[in-house]
Design an enzyme around this catalytic site. Structure first.
Site, mmCIF file in Angstrom:
data_model
loop_
_atom_site.group_PDB
_atom_site.id
_atom_site.type_symbol
_atom_site.label_atom_id
_atom_site.label_comp_id
_atom_site.label_asym_id
_atom_site.label_seq_id
_atom_site.Cartn_x
_atom_site.Cartn_y
_atom_site.Cartn_z
ATOM 1 N N SER A 156 105.094 15.931 1.121
ATOM 2 C CA SER A 156 105.619 15.634 -0.204
ATOM 3 C C SER A 156 106.149 16.900 -0.880
ATOM 4 C CB SER A 156 104.539 14.929 -1.023
ATOM 5 O OG SER A 156 105.061 14.301 -2.164
ATOM 6 N N ASP A 175 106.363 3.148 1.511
ATOM 7 C CA ASP A 175 105.926 4.296 0.718
ATOM 8 C C ASP A 175 106.375 4.066 -0.717
ATOM 9 O OD1 ASP A 175 105.622 6.750 -0.572
ATOM 10 O OD2 ASP A 175 106.245 7.922 1.175
ATOM 11 N N HIS A 227 101.881 6.824 0.999
ATOM 12 C CA HIS A 227 102.552 8.119 0.877
ATOM 13 C C HIS A 227 101.779 9.250 1.536
ATOM 14 C CE1 HIS A 227 105.307 10.990 -0.793
ATOM 15 N NE2 HIS A 227 104.378 11.583 -1.522
#
Length: 273
Positions: free
Chosen positions: A101, A223, A251
């Site tokens: 991320s 996600d 995620h």
């Protein structure tokens, strides 16, 4: 005062593991709401063949709380700079990088600025922009983000309890979301909103195409934070990149489906792909 190597190492609560005699170095960077412990199901797989570097982003985990100066961490560039400074402090080049991320995006930006630092990169759940735009699906509208910021401002802990199950997915395993909610709550209250804004207000679509290192993009089939369209945009933008869609949801697949993540990236990390 000038920045020193010791400063960089200290502020990130650096952890070194793996094979100290190994020539190759594997660096892990975590995402929002987690810390370096997020890789505990991943890094031991590589301990025999790599030197392992893990660290906490400033504002997370056991990083130096004094290092989080709000005005310095309004964009992802500062996190990318931190990463390159840490690699300099450790005198590392040609590392294999794995990021999740915001940690993934920081790694991509760092590799654009200092390509000699990186041999290849794995980006899990990465996005160049989270806000929808004309012809671009980022996953969030302005109204979505404004509501998110209000919720965080009104009550960080209540927001974490609501956000964690959405981001984690895997509703049949509520313990995963509960753990993620608790790690979000460990982020200092005065840092949460700044970090979220630095993530959700970012737009690196124009810059990301400058990346010239082998890159593997891992994306789950479902996600809530990064739609597949955003992952496909990165794939199109980064020349020669590979996109693998995992048969997993949420995620944070390195926490919820670590064996699938390992299977998808192992050959690439070891230089077979």
């Amino acid at each position: 005062m000038p920045h020193t190597a010791a400063d960089s190492i200290r502020k990130h609560h650096l952890s070194l593991a793996g094979n100290p005699q190994a020539e190759r170095v594997l660096v892990f960077a975590h995402g929002f709401g987690t810390d370096q412990r997020a890789w505990d199901a991943i890094w031991p797989h590589y301990a025999a063949d790599f030197r392992i570097v893990r660290f906490d982003n400033v504002g997370a985990g056991r990083s130096d709380p004094q290092a989080f100066e709000q005005h310095r961490y309004l964009t992802m560039e500062r996190y990318a700079q931190d990463l390159n400074e840490l690699l300099d402090a450790l005198d590392l080049r040609d590392v294999v990088f794995v990021g999740h991320s915001m940690g993934a995006l920081a790694g991509l930006l760092a590799a654009i600025e200092r390509p000699e630092q990186f041999a290849r990169l794995v980006a899990i759940g990465a996005s160049a922009r989270y806000l929808d735009d004309v012809g671009y699906q980022g996953g969030f509208s302005e109204a979505d983000l404004n509501a998110l910021y209000r919720a965080v401002t009104t009550g960080r802990d209540a927001w974490a309890d609501a956000f964690a199950p959405v981001a984690m997915g895997n509703r049949d395993r509520p313990e995963l979301a509960a753990h993620f909610a608790e790690t979000i709550k460990s982020v200092p209250a005065d840092a949460v909103l700044t970090v979220l804004c630095s993530i959700f207000q970012s737009d690196y679509r124009e810059r990301i195409g400058r990346l010239e290192r082998p890159t593997l993009l891992l994306q789950t089939r479902e996600d809530a934070a990064v739609p597949q369209a955003a992952a496909e945009y990165l794939h199109r933008s980064i020349r020669g990149s590979e996109l693998v869609v995992l048969e997993a949801e949420g995620h944070l697949p390195h926490l919820s489906a670590p064996q699938q993540v390992l299977a998808a990236m192992d050959g690439f990390i070891r230089g077979h792909g």
